[in-house]
Scaffold this active site. Structure first.
Site, short mmCIF file in Angstrom:
data_model
loop_
_atom_site.label_atom_id
_atom_site.label_comp_id
_atom_site.label_asym_id
_atom_site.label_seq_id
_atom_site.Cartn_x
_atom_site.Cartn_y
_atom_site.Cartn_z
CG ASP A 452 -38.54 -0.23 -24.02
OD1 ASP A 452 -38.13 0.86 -23.12
OD2 ASP A 452 -38.56 0.57 -24.83
CG ASP A 529 -35.64 6.78 -24.46
OD1 ASP A 529 -34.39 5.00 -25.02
OD2 ASP A 529 -36.47 6.40 -24.48
#
Ligand SMILES: *[C@@H]1O[C@H](CO)[C@@H](O)[C@H](O)[C@H]1NC(C)=O
Ligand SMILES: *[C@@H]1O[C@H](CO)[C@@H](O)[C@H](O)[C@H]1NC(C)=O
Ligand SMILES: *[C@@H]1O[C@H](CO)[C@@H](O)[C@H](O)[C@H]1NC(C)=O
Ligand SMILES: *[C@@H]1O[C@H](CO)[C@@H](O)[C@H](O)[C@H]1NC(C)=O
Ligand SMILES: *[C@@H]1O[C@H](CO)[C@@H](O)[C@H](O)[C@H]1NC(C)=O
Ligand SMILES: *[C@@H]1O[C@H](CO)[C@@H](O)[C@H](O)[C@H]1NC(C)=O
Ligand SMILES: *[C@@H]1O[C@H](CO)[C@@H](O)[C@H](O)[C@H]1NC(C)=O
Ligand SMILES: *[C@@H]1O[C@H](CO)[C@@H](O)[C@H](O)[C@H]1NC(C)=O
Ligand SMILES: *[C@@H]1O[C@H](CO)[C@@H](O)[C@H](O)[C@H]1NC(C)=O
Ligand SMILES: *[C@@H]1O[C@H](CO)[C@@H](O)[C@H](O)[C@H]1NC(C)=O
Ligand SMILES: *[C@@H]1O[C@H](CO)[C@@H](O)[C@H](O)[C@H]1NC(C)=O
Ligand SMILES: *[C@@H]1O[C@H](CO)[C@@H](O)[C@H](O)[C@H]1NC(C)=O
Length: 844
Positions: A452, A529
């Protein structure tokens, strides 16, 4: 600096929209602002006397003369296999950065055929009968296939600013046949790209960025960059791939009469353009994936359901989730650990307060055949005594400042440095960290790794949250020259690390947020997100459809939405939709309510349980599609335009997917929805049979369908055989020995067809030892036959049941048809199926 970050979080949490102060628009980026408004002008003329063909007939070179005092340019053209060309244009004494490490092998040029030099142009044929015409003045290049001009490289939009290794460049391409443009991942955008030139809409930006609260239908850059653009129309589909990892902005115009157009504004690097002549969507995608590679067959478990959260903060919580899934009969293959499992965000460590015995946790998960996936980010905490940092520093493996000192910037651990993945030695070092010895208390139950924050994210708003363009990589390469491959290179290192860790015996699974063209060879990706809102459920389909036609087939989105709290209804619908994207994971942010499915009201649990079971029942379909992707490059999920290129009314449809060719699924997004429009393609003769009711529809376009709470619309194509595993188990491992059930509706002539792929689900033997079986299943009115198409593995294809759905009435004038179901099972001998004379039912 920190107050700015603080401001950023406060601002965004309140507004739930992206931070437009931090992430600049075109008018605040000098090269974009200047070059966007450049008036097309014929600055360059091709010098006919300079045209040269290399002695092997494979490379054509020519000189472009500048009309002002800019540098003359070198043009290089190669014809490649599969109707593909490579065009490079650089200053004659260019020292521009040339991208490395992205292509899946060096493309081999073919010999050109004839070259006819005329007074105004030169015409070149290739061995596969494509034509390229280079016009001298005004300079442009026409690419012609089957007598149709598919792509024009516009000379009047070509500009390489000055002879300056870091200067920006521009060029334009016109797709004369195209009415609609697609591609340019990653944006939160409709499948069909928009006109950017009107009404002040920014061009599509490609600069990998960690954008919090990204917005719906926006040209803002997101986490990944795939500089591939397709033009599509009834007569041809074609594309370009800019092999360049610098920031770029692309102005797009869709012209409903043809001649759709794009103008590329690129910060730096080389103009190295692959031209793909299709001429169908299928061929153009195959051409592109031949260049950047195809996804390997994933480990079977990774196609199951994944449960994640930022964060599961202790091993007791993880163990509890595992048993809760089992106790409540929710299928699950993996639980994910976000950053809080680490000791102070130092990767390859554990917080032993909360994870006091990581090995026993892994043992608990393994005892019920579940996996653990842990996050590993590329920023490294600056801390003497943290061996990962110490060794990287000692070996000079970090990204540097222009003055040669090591770059430091804020991220989760506080002050951090960033591994220089451009350096092969740094990649090797990083790979070695994944070994069981170097990652203490890791076992093989950690079957996947989550990379990530790899845009990379740096918590500094003044830097647009990433490394400064001027920071330096191995070989003094400036970060701006390679920015968009930073995350790609991290996953490459992780992939090799996991391969080595397991002695090349197990297929790695990696999820990455940042990605580039070719990332499919190493990792799955998800849409980052997102938010708990209906619009983001739709965006999941849009984003993964675009990704799938750009080779990035293993795509998913956080089920439920990362930010905010979803309603129970949104959760139900999102599971129904998420089960039909290739990667299926629920994830949520720290400040949201816990929402593992067993915590929801009983009725929602029932709906979600059914959605997850639907996913597991179709595992053989998903797995076979992944194998077929590896053979061909074909997407796993497909937009309608890809499969039905002539169906103009479907060019913009992006709320439904075709899973392979045979399953059509419509996402339902909205409160209290009782009916939706589903687009059924291809006319009266294409018949679609509901998998959840007795509804039968013909391919006559948009059709209103009643929707129930329990299912989103799922249809199987008539003539297809859908192979399922219908026995409910806890996870993929426990399904291994289960028999198959075939579902089909025969065509009018009684035939149906399908394929199935079988292997061990774990190893590389399918690749290295042909240890697999790829089988054609063919049904006619009396026989069912199985034919091995490829592979020599010792795998039995055992069918326990056949569900035949015979059309009772065909749909007519908008009235749905219906079907009757007949279930054929094994007889007492366990060999033959009643009512069907079998040639082979057991393969061996
Ligand atoms: C660009 O961004 C700035 C700052 O957010 C804003 O003031 C300006 O209006 C934007 N320009 C355009 C053309 O959107
Ligand atoms: C190149 O093309 C010329 C003319 O078509 C031909 O005579 C020659 O043999 C070709 N050379 C190679 C290496 O193919
Ligand atoms: C050369 O180019 C520069 C920068 O574009 C310009 O300022 C200058 O006037 C040009 N000189 C001539 C002789 O054209
Ligand atoms: C441009 O072409 C010339 C030959 O025409 C060659 O000498 C030179 O190296 C080329 N420049 C680049 C940057 O490739
Ligand atoms: C090269 O181009 C960059 C960006 O346009 C500019 O800032 C820089 O001054 C140029 N360098 C030279 C030597 O011209
Ligand atoms: C441009 O703005 C006008 C008026 O607001 C609107 O009708 C039109 O659809 C817009 N066009 C585009 C391409 O956004
Ligand atoms: C497709 O080709 C036909 C025949 O050349 C032509 O008449 C038609 O206009 C083309 N359609 C489009 C959308 O370009
Ligand atoms: C996009 O631009 C083209 C060319 O200007 C125009 O014909 C078309 O209508 C525009 N599309 C939309 C949706 O505004
Ligand atoms: C385990 O999960 C159940 C159900 O959510 C909950 O009631 C219980 O408190 C949890 N136990 C622990 C130790 O977390
Ligand atoms: C470990 O976890 C505990 C509980 O969440 C937390 O208070 C502590 O700060 C963590 N320690 C480190 C070094 O991250
Ligand atoms: C593994 O974890 C245990 C605690 O469960 C700890 O005592 C041990 O030191 C750890 N092993 C390593 C190599 O760090
Ligand atoms: C949805 O249906 C429920 C129950 O019938 C009702 O209370 C609610 O107001 C409806 N919501 C909307 C947005 O229509």
């Amino acid at each position: 600096m920190f107050w700015l970050i603080l401001l950023f979080f406060i601002f965004t949490k309140v507004s739930y929209s992206a931070d437009h102060y931090t992430f600049k628009n075109c008018s605040r980026v000098d090269f974009c602002n200047t070059l966007r408004n450049r008036v097309p002008s014929d600055d360059y003329t091709l010098d006919a006397t300079s045209i040269t063909l290399s002695s092997d007939n494979k490379t054509l070179t020519a000189r472009l003369k500048s009309s002002d005092n800019r540098s003359d340019l070198n043009l290089t053209l190669n014809g490649l296999q599969q109707n593909t060309f490579r065009l490079k244009i650089t200053e004659v004494d260019s020292s521009r950065y040339e991208l490395q490490d992205v292509l899946d092998g060096v493309p081999t040029p073919l010999s050109f055929g004839t070259i006819e030099t005329g007074a105004n142009s030169v015409t070149i044929t290739t061995s596969d009968s494509n034509f390229v015409i280079l016009n001298y003045s005004p300079f442009n290049i026409e690419f012609i296939k089957n007598g149709v001009t598919e792509i024009i490289f516009n000379g009047n939009q070509l500009s390489l600013e000055i002879n300056n290794a870091t200067s920006p460049f521009t060029f334009g391409v016109t797709f004369p046949q195209a009415v609609q443009l697609y591609g340019l991942h990653e944006h939160c955008e409709t499948l069909a790209l928009k006109n950017t030139s009107l009404n002040g809409t920014d061009p599509y930006r490609l600069k990998n960025s960690d954008v919090g609260y990204y917005e719906i239908e926006s040209p803002m850059a997101l986490y990944g960059a795939v500089p591939v653009l397709y033009g599509h129309g009834i007569n041809a589909t074609e594309g370009v791939f800019l092999h360049n990892a610098a920031e770029q902005w692309i102005e797009t115009t869709n012209n409903p009469l043809g001649s759709s157009h794009a103008y590329f504004i690129v910060e730096t690097g080389t103009l190295d353009l692959f031209v793909l002549l299709g001429p169908t969507p299928k061929e153009v995608v195959r051409q592109y994936t031949a260049l950047t590679g195809r996804a390997p067959v994933p480990p079977l478990w990774s196609l199951g359901y994944h449960q994640s959260r930022y964060s599961y903060e202790s091993q007791d919580i993880v163990a509890n989730i595992s048993s809760n899934f089992d106790d409540n009969n929710f299928q699950l293959d993996a639980i994910w650990l976000d950053i809080d499992y680490t000791d102070g965000f130092k990767y390859f460590t554990w917080n032993y307060t909360t994870f006091s015995d990581p090995v026993s946790l892994q043992r608990i998960l393994a005892s019920t055949n579940k996996k653990l996936v842990t996050i590993i980010d590329p920023h490294i905490k600056v801390e003497k005594g943290y061996s990962v940092y110490d060794r990287a520093l000692a070996n000079d493996f970090f990204v540097k400042n222009p003055n040669g000192s090591v770059f430091q910037g804020p991220c989760w651990p506080g002050t951090s440095s960033y591994i220089d993945f451009l350096n092969p030695a740094a990649r090797n070092y990083y790979s070695s960290l994944y070994s069981y010895d170097n990652f203490p208390n890791s076992t093989s139950t950690i079957s996947g790794i989550w990379n990530d924050m790899n845009e990379p994210s740096v918590f500094d708003n003044s830097l647009e949250m990433t490394l400064p363009g001027d920071s330096r990589h191995n070989g003094n390469v400036k970060h701006r020259e390679i920015h968009n491959i930073y995350g790609y290179l991290q996953t490459m290192a992780t992939y090799h690390g996991l391969l080595d860790r397991d002695n090349h015996q197990r297929r790695p699974f990696i999820l990455t947020r940042s990605h580039f063209a070719g990332s499919q060879r190493y990792a799955a990706h998800w849409t980052g997100d997102n938010q708990a809102d209906w619009s983001y459920l739709h965006a999941a389909f849009q984003g993964c459809l675009t990704a799938n036609i750009l080779g990035l087939v293993f795509c998913g989105a956080d089920v439920g939405g990362f930010f905010n709290n979803p309603s129970n209804e949104l959760m139900e619908r999102w599971y129904q939709a998420g089960a039909w994207l290739p990667f299926f994971r629920a994830h949520s942010s720290k400040d949201t309510k816990r929402r593992e499915p067993y915590l929801l009201p009983e009725e929602s649990q029932t709906v979600i349980r059914e959605a997850i079971q639907t996913r597991y029942k179709h595992l053989p379909v998903w797995y076979t599609l992944f194998y077929e992707h590896r053979r061909t490059g074909d997407p796993i999920i497909r937009p309608l335009f890809y499969q039905y290129p002539e169906e103009r009314a479907a060019y913009k449809i992006d709320n439904q997917v075709l899973v392979g060719t045979d399953i059509l699924v419509r996402a339902v997004y909205g409160t209290n929805v009782t009916e939706v429009d589903v687009y059924f393609p291809a006319g009266e003769n294409e018949v679609w049979v509901s998998a959840t009711s007795d509804d039968v529809r013909a391919g006559t376009g948009l059709t209103t369908i009643a929707v129930v709470r329990e299912y989103s619309p799922i249809y199987y194509k008539r003539g297809a055989i859908i192979t399922r595993k219908d026995t409910i188990r806890s996870n993929t491992v426990e399904m291994e020995k289960d028999c198959h059930t075939l579902y089909y509706t025969a065509n009018e002539d009684g035939t149906a067809h399908g394929t199935i792929y079988l292997d061990d689900g774990i190893s590389f033997k399918y690749r290295d030892q042909s240890d697999f079986k790829y089988i054609s299943i063919d049904i006619d009115s009396t026989h069912i036959s199985f034919t091995t198409l490829d592979g020599s593995g010792d795998y039995e294809f055992v069918v326990e049941k056949i569900v035949r759905r015979d059309i009772v009435s065909l749909p007519k004038n908008g009235t749905p048809g219906s079907y009757k179901e007949t279930i054929l099972t094994r007889d007492a001998d366990g060999e033959l199926l009643k009512n069907i004379k079998t040639t082979v039912i057991k393969l061996k």
